[in-house]
Design a protein around this motif. Structure first.
Motif, mmCIF file in Angstrom:
data_model
loop_
_atom_site.group_PDB
_atom_site.id
_atom_site.type_symbol
_atom_site.label_atom_id
_atom_site.label_comp_id
_atom_site.label_asym_id
_atom_site.label_seq_id
_atom_site.Cartn_x
_atom_site.Cartn_y
_atom_site.Cartn_z
ATOM 1 N N LYS A 1 0.881 -1.137 0.046
ATOM 2 C CA LYS A 1 -0.052 -0.088 0.080
ATOM 3 C C LYS A 1 0.896 1.242 0.202
ATOM 4 N N LEU A 2 2.018 0.974 0.215
ATOM 5 C CA LEU A 2 3.046 2.239 0.220
ATOM 6 C C LEU A 2 3.114 2.920 -1.387
ATOM 7 N N GLY B 1 -5.533 -3.952 12.227
ATOM 8 C CA GLY B 1 -6.480 -2.863 11.897
ATOM 9 C C GLY B 1 -6.127 -2.027 11.053
ATOM 10 N N ASP B 2 -4.683 -2.005 10.883
ATOM 11 C CA ASP B 2 -4.285 -0.920 9.983
ATOM 12 C C ASP B 2 -4.138 -0.891 8.473
ATOM 13 N N VAL B 3 -4.265 -2.185 8.140
ATOM 14 C CA VAL B 3 -3.853 -2.719 6.680
ATOM 15 C C VAL B 3 -5.076 -3.275 6.180
ATOM 16 N N GLN C 1 -4.848 -6.572 1.581
ATOM 17 C CA GLN C 1 -3.255 -6.542 1.549
ATOM 18 C C GLN C 1 -2.599 -7.407 2.571
ATOM 19 N N LEU C 2 -3.153 -8.050 3.575
ATOM 20 C CA LEU C 2 -2.673 -8.657 4.403
ATOM 21 C C LEU C 2 -1.906 -9.972 4.091
ATOM 22 N N PRO C 3 -0.666 -10.084 4.536
ATOM 23 C CA PRO C 3 -0.055 -11.471 4.192
ATOM 24 C C PRO C 3 -0.875 -12.512 5.020
ATOM 25 N N TRP C 4 -0.469 -13.821 4.344
ATOM 26 C CA TRP C 4 -1.065 -15.071 5.108
ATOM 27 C C TRP C 4 -0.222 -15.043 6.281
ATOM 28 N N VAL C 5 -0.896 -15.888 7.193
ATOM 29 C CA VAL C 5 -0.241 -16.338 8.432
ATOM 30 C C VAL C 5 0.239 -17.735 8.353
ATOM 31 N N VAL C 6 1.623 -18.144 8.434
ATOM 32 C CA VAL C 6 2.268 -19.173 8.549
ATOM 33 C C VAL C 6 2.274 -19.800 9.906
ATOM 34 N N ALA D 1 -9.833 -12.529 11.678
ATOM 35 C CA ALA D 1 -8.989 -11.465 11.499
ATOM 36 C C ALA D 1 -8.739 -11.319 10.130
ATOM 37 N N GLN D 2 -9.614 -11.894 9.092
ATOM 38 C CA GLN D 2 -9.570 -11.816 7.855
ATOM 39 C C GLN D 2 -8.271 -11.846 7.104
#
Length: 741
Positions: free
Chosen positions: A158-159, A636-638, A642-647, A674-675
């Motif tokens: 998002k930058l 909650g900021d992203v 655009q959130l990366p996956w959780v591994v 948490a989407q």
């Protein structure tokens, strides 16, 4: 005719060899590709000739310039411009800060205008340029196809501007029909905007103060280093001749400004991160909200050795005086640490350190440690007053704070932990000042007599050897997150997010670009210096920069977690428990962001310790674990897309005693709330991997919500609560799949 000589071998491939050749008179260099067609099939010969014709027909300012081609016997010779600035990967490796958007758009416009590009592949390149990592990092063709079809290509950070992110998303659309053509892309923003007001790459780099080593002596693509480092060639080709007409045509095109030639980017080139600023004298806080530093003027001890008199003396003066002596043997080191800790609890012999140095090393290795490594660690520790110009805040319970340190500062703090200099940190007895913090001084490690103590110490000393030989120039950030409001789990109408699973690999190796879960204790690292080596302990010894979180992170509360961003891997290890083993050095190739962080983010979340199988399914235990996992996964900021996956993996199992099926469900539900999507590593258990994918498919196909699944788990608890036997007749997966839709 001009005569050239092959001077260096640039590389070999399946069909040819590439040489660097030089004009005997002018020293002009070109690239020469030779293709031996003596034993080639007709198809291979046709392919080679087609390549030469294709290059001959390409004449564009953004395509490598063709010079000439001809046959010499059965060998096809293709002459082309030598790209002395390196390739894109080398440029990215040289880059210290994030690639500026104008430069990204410039490059993409050049490629789009030069070729009828494969749009999807170009979209992957766009992602790699903007993120510093590969869009898909899979070797297996099957996994590659699986990830492309299921996971897809992550969105651009998002930058970057909205228009560039939209263009990138369209380029990697899974449907070929929905992908834009080159002309459609060039006619839309941001590429059309660039075409109206074009800029040269070097101008963009200077305007944006882009930090890079490209074009400098430190560059991985430095032409002089490249030429000096390549093998000398005894050319099998004899004389290499190029017609003057071909050279004249090539040079004429070059004079038109076909390419921007590399030069020293003097105004913007720099080292990765500037050294820490000088210390502001006496910037110190000795209170309950900051780390009590060894060099603080208020770090005092009662000195009764001053000629019969007694008084308080500064401990840092004692530390400085004691460590500035030479170390002839391990006894000197042990004595020095005991002197430093006058009036403290450190008074035992360092059995494990002594055993490692004397029994696990050769005499030569021991001498190297005493004469080189140990003095270097000492110098690093004594640099404390010059590396810190402000106090370090404590990450106390309930505080939403973060701490960013340079890797040099982290190494200095760890060196002080090595010499056990941190005051008031040698005891965790109840009512002691730091009883709610993990231990940080290494005295516990040096006394640990477990089977794996040698391997732990080996990891630590290897880290110090690495950083004292070449100090990494990056940053690490530690952030405490506190969640104020949790979902009402039984009422949540959210469906399940995506899930992938693998029985091969580890979280750290397979989780590049993802949020990596650390199976933590409420004290980060747990009993790090003693006996057991679990997943979190192994990770901390491989990445010692994570250990320093123990200095300032108070015990995690029920609604808290710790994020660590930028920690570098220094050691390669294998096994857990009594099989934990140091395998050797590891070079962390993870790219850095614009601030100098390695693009690795780890979240520490602590599970409950389960002593009774049935108890973990109780509602209060279930909600607690859901909340804890959610705490680590929520951001909650992203925007969700655009959130990366959780591994993650078997969090809360193993030594914590949790049921791996329940813990997997909890993490699936928390990630969905948490989407975020979830990648689950089953640590070699292929059968469980299959069961996990099966239950996820079962629930997803039937559109179960998070709330409904929580209710099913509650139902399972009611099913087993009255069973007298310890283990239930059916597990939670079986219970759910036998329930009515």
């Amino acid at each position: 005719m001009a005569e050239y000589t092959a001077v260096k071998l640039l590389g070999k491939g399946g069909f040819g060899v590439v040489y660097l050749i030089k004009d005997k008179k002018s020293d002009e260099v070109l690239a020469l590709k030779t293709v031996d067609l003596d034993k080639a099939s007709d198809d291979e010969k046709a392919f080679a000739e087609k390549e030469a014709k294709l290059m001959r027909g390409l004449e564009h300012s953004h395509v490598v310039q063709y010079v000439d081609s001809y046959f010499k016997g059965t060998t096809l010779l293709i002459f082309a411009e030598f790209c002395d600035g390196g390739d894109l990967q080398q440029f990215l490796n040289d880059s210290v800060s994030r690639i500026p958007e104008d430069l990204v758009v410039c490059w993409m416009t050049q490629v789009l205008s030069a070729l009828e590009a494969d749009i999807w592949s170009l979209g992957c390149v766009l992602f790699e340029i903007t993120s510093g990592r590969r869009a898909i990092d899979e070797v297996s063709p099957h996994l590659l196809v699986f990830k492309v079809l299921t996971v897809g290509i992550p969105p651009i950070d998002k930058l970057y501007s909205k228009n560039l992110r939209i263009a990138g998303s369209k380029m990697v659309d899974k449907s070929q029909e929905k992908r834009p053509s080159t002309s459609e892309l060039l006619s839309s923003s941001p590429f059309s905007d660039f075409i109206k007001k074009p800029k040269e790459p070097l101008s963009i780099m200077k305007e944006t103060v882009f930090v890079t080593k490209w074009g400098t002596d430190q560059s991985v693509s430095n032409i002089q280093k490249l030429i000096e480092g390549l093998f000398l060639v005894i050319s099998p080709l004899g004389k290499i001749i190029i017609s003057k007409d071909s050279l004249a045509h090539y040079r004429k095109r070059k004079q038109k400004g076909s390419h921007v030639q590399p030069c020293a980017v003097d105004a913007v080139a720099s080292s990765a991160v500037s050294p820490p600023p000088p210390v502001a004298v006496n910037q110190d806080k000795w209170d309950n909200y900051h780390v009590k530093m060894p060099c603080s003027p208020r770090n005092e001890y009662f000195d009764d050795d001053k000629g019969g008199s007694s008084s308080f003396s500064r401990r840092w003066d004692l530390i400085h005086e004691t460590l500035n002596k030479s170390f002839a043997d391990i006894d000197d080191l042990e004595k020095a640490i005991n002197i430093i800790n006058k009036a403290n609890a450190v008074r035992s012999r360092f059995t494990s350190l002594r055993h490692y140095l004397t029994d696990c090393n050769t005499e030569k290795d021991l001498e190297e440690f005493l004469t080189t490594t140990l003095p270097n660690i000492r110098d690093l520790a004594l640099a404390l007053p010059t590396l810190f110009h402000e106090p370090i805040p404590l990450l106390k319970q309930g505080s939403k704070k973060s701490i960013t340190l340079t890797q040099h500062q982290v190494a200095c703090l760890l060196a002080n932990a090595f010499f056990c200099t941190f005051p008031r940190r040698n005891s965790q007895e109840p009512q002691k000042e730091f009883c709610n913090y993990p231990d940080i001084n290494f005295n516990g490690l040096f006394q640990d007599q477990s089977k794996r103590s040698d391997e732990k110490i080996r990891c630590i000393l290897h880290y110090f050897m690495r950083v004292t030989q070449q100090m990494p120039q990056g940053k690490v950030t530690y952030r405490r997150q506190v969640i104020d409001r949790f979902p009402k789990w039984e009422e949540l109408q959210t469906g399940l997010s995506k899930l992938t699973s693998s029985s091969d690999g580890t979280i750290e190796d397979s989780g590049q670009g993802m949020l990596q879960v650390l199976f933590a204790n409420n004290h980060i690292g747990g009993s790090l210096y003693e006996s057991f080596v679990g997943q979190q302990q192994a990770r901390l010894f491989m990445c010692p920069e994570m250990i320093i979180a123990r200095l300032f992170t108070e015990s995690l509360g029920e609604d808290e977690c710790l994020f660590m961003t930028g920690c570098e891997v220094f050691s390669m290890c294998a096994g857990l428990g009594d099989t934990f083993t140091w395998l050797g050095d590891r070079q962390d190739m993870t790219t850095r962001d614009e601030d100098g962080h390695r693009q690795t983010q780890i979240v520490a979340i602590d599970p409950l310790h389960i002593k009774n199988y049935k108890a973990q399914f109780q509602k209060d235990c279930l909600i607690r674990e859901l909340n804890k996992a959610y705490t680590g996964f929520f951001n909650g900021d992203v925007p969700p897309a655009q959130l990366p996956w959780v591994v993650t993996g078997n969090w809360g199992c193993g030594a914590s005693g949790g049921d791996k099926r329940l813990k997997a469900l909890i993490q699936m539900l928390a990630a969905s709330a948490a989407q975020r999507h979830l990648s689950f590593m089953t640590a070699g258990d292929d059968e469980f991997r299959g069961k996990l994918l099966e239950i996820h498919r079962y629930l997803s196909d039937r559109d179960f919500t998070v709330g409904q699944i929580v209710q099913l788990i509650n139902g399972y608890h009611q099913e087993i609560i009255h069973q007298k036997r310890f283990g239930p007749r059916t597990n939670v997966f079986q219970f759910i799949m036998s329930s009515k839709d």
